[in-house]
Design a protein around this motif. Sequence first.
Motif, short mmCIF file in Angstrom:
data_model
loop_
_atom_site.label_atom_id
_atom_site.label_comp_id
_atom_site.label_asym_id
_atom_site.label_seq_id
_atom_site.Cartn_x
_atom_site.Cartn_y
_atom_site.Cartn_z
N LEU A 225 0.82 -1.21 0.00
CA LEU A 225 0.00 0.00 0.00
C LEU A 225 0.85 1.27 0.00
CD1 LEU A 225 -2.89 -0.92 2.46
CD2 LEU A 225 -3.14 -0.23 0.08
N SER A 226 1.99 1.22 0.69
CA SER A 226 2.86 2.40 0.75
C SER A 226 3.78 2.50 -0.45
CB SER A 226 3.69 2.37 2.04
OG SER A 226 4.53 1.22 2.07
N ILE A 231 -2.10 0.98 -6.36
CA ILE A 231 -2.71 -0.05 -5.51
C ILE A 231 -3.43 0.61 -4.34
CG2 ILE A 231 -2.20 -1.88 -3.85
CD1 ILE A 231 -2.16 -3.04 -6.55
N ALA A 232 -2.82 1.64 -3.77
CA ALA A 232 -3.43 2.33 -2.63
C ALA A 232 -4.75 2.99 -3.03
CB ALA A 232 -2.46 3.38 -2.07
N LEU A 233 -4.78 3.62 -4.20
CA LEU A 233 -6.02 4.25 -4.67
C LEU A 233 -7.08 3.20 -4.97
CD1 LEU A 233 -4.52 6.95 -7.08
CD2 LEU A 233 -5.58 7.35 -4.84
N ARG A 238 -11.99 -0.09 -3.66
CA ARG A 238 -12.54 -1.42 -3.35
C ARG A 238 -13.29 -1.41 -2.01
NH1 ARG A 238 -15.14 -5.01 -2.66
NH2 ARG A 238 -14.79 -7.26 -2.96
N ILE A 239 -12.83 -0.62 -1.06
CA ILE A 239 -13.57 -0.49 0.21
C ILE A 239 -14.95 0.12 -0.06
CG2 ILE A 239 -13.67 0.69 2.43
CD1 ILE A 239 -10.64 0.51 2.56
N ILE A 240 -14.97 1.15 -0.88
CA ILE A 240 -16.22 1.83 -1.21
C ILE A 240 -17.17 0.89 -1.94
CG2 ILE A 240 -17.22 3.69 -2.61
CD1 ILE A 240 -14.61 5.27 -2.04
N LEU A 405 -9.85 8.32 -11.61
CA LEU A 405 -9.20 9.17 -12.61
C LEU A 405 -7.68 9.18 -12.44
CD1 LEU A 405 -11.66 12.21 -12.51
CD2 LEU A 405 -11.53 10.44 -14.28
N PHE A 406 -7.23 8.91 -11.22
CA PHE A 406 -5.79 8.95 -10.93
C PHE A 406 -5.14 7.58 -11.08
CE2 PHE A 406 -7.81 12.40 -8.60
CZ PHE A 406 -7.04 13.48 -8.98
N ILE A 407 -5.93 6.54 -11.31
CA ILE A 407 -5.39 5.19 -11.50
C ILE A 407 -5.15 4.90 -12.98
CG2 ILE A 407 -5.75 2.72 -11.03
CD1 ILE A 407 -7.74 3.55 -8.86
#
Length: 423
Positions: A225-226, A231-233, A238-240, A405-407
């Motif tokens: 994630l860091s 992947i972090a985005l 995916r949580i949403i 949009l940022f992925i």
Amino acid sequence: MSRLPTGNDAQWLGMPLRLTGGYIALFLFMAGDGFELAFLSKYIVSLGFSPASASLVIAVYGLVAALAAWGTGVVAEILTPQKTMKIGLGLWLIFHVLFLWLGLHQANYPLMIFCYAIRGIAYPLFCYGFLMMIIHQVKKEQVAAASGWFWAAYSLGIGVIGSALPGLMIPWIGEFKMLWVSLLFVALGGGVALVTLRNVTTPESLAGRSHKERLRELPMALTLLSRNRNIALSFVVRIINQLAVFGFSVVMPFQFVRVGFTLSQWLQTWAVFFASTIVFNIFWGVLAERLGLLRIIRWFGCVGCAVACLAFYHVPLAMGPNMLAAVGCALALGFFMSAFVPMTALFPALEPHHKGAAISVYNLAAGLSNFVGPAIATLALPGLGVQGVVYIYSALYLGGAVLTLFIGRQLERVAQIRRVTQR
């Protein structure tokens, strides 16, 4: 193009036929696991506890399930998916019995939380253990379609049978006995998995690695994630993804009964939602390879769910206990919710050299969705009511659309590399 490890490419509409038994096992397991989803909170309240206390039981379960899901991808690579599924099956059977007997039967709130939380470790091991098997056993370009079948079996179990069967049986046997029926389904699903998947070979990518080499993958599940911004985005999106699934199961039974529906009618409506995702999961999984993963996730998944959540609340409120209108809202929510299916292929595409770690992060996000949905309901219900909870979910879906949009740039670079490699 490389062939599958076993040399068997047989598939039907994207489903690998040699894993058919696994899909059946997943359906049966998730049916048993999902029987309580649409009525457990209401049943706990009937034992004398408050709605907030009932939501807390489910929220703690979701948090533990999320933590277990986080490590499942890597654990499956260390122990093999089959062994991971066996461990999950054993834990589920043991702690479900303890949850029923020591928790609910005795109306013991601390033991209720403890036993249900430990049971939360089990379903990710079984469920996502099989998902890792799929990831390793199919070609890269077939992952989206094969995972569409995975989520179709998941939805058929946890949603359709998991909601419809209790709606039919609870009036006759009651909620508590219905929870014992779930034990039979999970045991049957586990048995099918043990028999049909025992001869699935270990992928060459894992068979050639020692346990020491596989253990090196474990820290990746913690650091990915860091290290990987995309992947972090994707993790947040995916949580949403399933906020409405787990959140609506907590707040909507009260809302539907308040506007005039019976509990049985609510369960039937919720079953229609999950039933629709069976077809739509496969539909979006196949279509994703043609239209693009992120385009579908952004416009149909995020934006579509934002609108569908509002409709799911306002239409029954305006029209009263109208089953036709409620079913229409359930179908719309199922259609747009299923558009998140390509995320299963998105994570390993963004981290192709560490698939186990990528899927572990994906699993963590899926589990956190199980926690965050009820947690939002627990925090927001006292002050904002059901309407406030629904509006929060809708706003978060729109926020997810912005994040996609940022992925896109990184995913396009991955696609370009694939095209060059295939030439």
